[in-house]
Design a protein around this motif. Structure first.
Motif, mmCIF file in Angstrom:
data_model
loop_
_atom_site.group_PDB
_atom_site.id
_atom_site.type_symbol
_atom_site.label_atom_id
_atom_site.label_comp_id
_atom_site.label_asym_id
_atom_site.label_seq_id
_atom_site.Cartn_x
_atom_site.Cartn_y
_atom_site.Cartn_z
ATOM 1 N N GLY A 14 15.054 -41.171 7.964
ATOM 2 C CA GLY A 14 16.627 -41.507 8.448
ATOM 3 C C GLY A 14 17.322 -41.144 7.653
ATOM 4 O O GLY A 14 18.052 -41.017 8.076
ATOM 5 N N GLY A 15 17.316 -39.981 6.380
ATOM 6 C CA GLY A 15 18.176 -38.955 5.583
ATOM 7 C C GLY A 15 18.623 -37.595 6.212
ATOM 8 O O GLY A 15 17.972 -37.442 7.570
ATOM 9 N N SER A 16 19.287 -37.267 5.451
ATOM 10 C CA SER A 16 18.894 -35.402 5.735
ATOM 11 C C SER A 16 19.366 -34.492 4.983
ATOM 12 O O SER A 16 19.580 -35.334 3.437
ATOM 13 N N LEU A 17 19.269 -34.028 5.452
ATOM 14 C CA LEU A 17 19.103 -32.823 4.730
ATOM 15 C C LEU A 17 20.354 -31.206 5.407
ATOM 16 O O LEU A 17 20.333 -31.005 6.260
ATOM 17 N N ARG A 18 20.559 -30.262 4.568
ATOM 18 C CA ARG A 18 20.632 -28.721 5.522
ATOM 19 C C ARG A 18 20.261 -28.209 4.684
ATOM 20 O O ARG A 18 20.203 -27.448 2.964
ATOM 21 N N LEU A 19 19.725 -27.436 5.392
ATOM 22 C CA LEU A 19 19.311 -25.858 4.858
ATOM 23 C C LEU A 19 19.504 -24.476 5.081
ATOM 24 O O LEU A 19 20.708 -24.680 4.985
ATOM 25 N N SER A 20 19.819 -24.105 3.904
ATOM 26 C CA SER A 20 20.516 -22.393 3.857
ATOM 27 C C SER A 20 19.710 -20.861 4.103
ATOM 28 O O SER A 20 19.009 -21.342 3.079
ATOM 29 N N CYS A 21 19.587 -20.321 4.985
ATOM 30 C CA CYS A 21 18.649 -19.272 4.578
ATOM 31 C C CYS A 21 19.767 -17.795 4.810
ATOM 32 O O CYS A 21 20.989 -17.766 5.521
ATOM 33 N N LYS A 22 20.096 -17.724 3.588
ATOM 34 C CA LYS A 22 20.914 -16.635 3.021
ATOM 35 C C LYS A 22 20.122 -15.065 2.798
ATOM 36 O O LYS A 22 18.720 -15.150 2.483
ATOM 37 N N ALA A 23 20.702 -14.264 3.288
ATOM 38 C CA ALA A 23 20.322 -12.645 2.947
ATOM 39 C C ALA A 23 20.765 -11.834 2.606
ATOM 40 O O ALA A 23 21.041 -12.045 2.041
ATOM 41 N N SER A 24 19.909 -11.175 1.586
ATOM 42 C CA SER A 24 20.425 -9.890 0.890
ATOM 43 C C SER A 24 19.402 -9.078 1.528
ATOM 44 O O SER A 24 18.487 -8.413 2.178
ATOM 45 N N GLY A 25 20.807 -7.843 1.305
ATOM 46 C CA GLY A 25 20.122 -6.081 1.648
ATOM 47 C C GLY A 25 20.331 -5.719 3.251
ATOM 48 O O GLY A 25 20.307 -4.759 3.556
ATOM 49 N N PHE A 26 21.194 -7.010 4.127
ATOM 50 C CA PHE A 26 21.146 -6.975 4.989
ATOM 51 C C PHE A 26 21.927 -7.883 5.939
ATOM 52 O O PHE A 26 21.789 -9.537 5.493
ATOM 53 N N ARG A 27 23.251 -7.573 7.220
ATOM 54 C CA ARG A 27 23.908 -8.462 7.556
ATOM 55 C C ARG A 27 22.846 -9.413 8.138
ATOM 56 O O ARG A 27 22.654 -9.215 9.333
#
Length: 121
Positions: A14-27
């Motif tokens: 029942g909980g929550s999480l937020r994943l992030s996807c960060k890029a390096s080397g391109f936009r």
């Protein structure tokens, strides 16, 4: 070129999480981004993807209504907000990028390292 998924962890049912996807080397703003997951002994599953513009999104049936994908191109980051998590959501989550405006992508150009999400009952 590198993608890195982060934000995983251990959460209760029942909980929550937020994943992030960060890029390096391109936009990232020129790429559709997909989120995938793979649980032990199971096939990889695409849970969501978002177009380069952010105005189109796809959700797998198992996460529809609970997960939301968004993007902040200024931060070169795409997010996966996961609410009402269930034990069956436990998996390693990956992000992937398909350069261009094709949506939904039929393949991805770059894959990131995964983030473990564990949901306890």
């Amino acid at each position: 070129v590198q993608l890195q998924a982060s934000g995983g962890g251990l959460v209760q049912d029942g909980g929550s999480l937020r994943l992030s996807c960060k890029a390096s080397g391109f936009r990232l703003e020129f790429s559709a981004i997909g989120w995938f997951r793979q649980a032990p002994g199971k096939a990889r599953e695409e849970v969501s993807c978002v177009s380069s513009s952010g105005n189109m999104a796809y959700y797998g049936d198992s996460v529809k209504g609970r997960f939301t994908v968004s993007r902040d191109n200024a931060k070169n980051t795409v997010y996966l907000q996961m609410n009402n998590l269930k034990p069956e959501d436990t998996a390693v989550y990956y992000c992937a990028a398909r350069i261009g405006r094709t949506f939904p992508p039929s393949y991805y150009d770059y894959w990131g390292q995964g983030a473990q999400v564990t949901v306890s009952s």
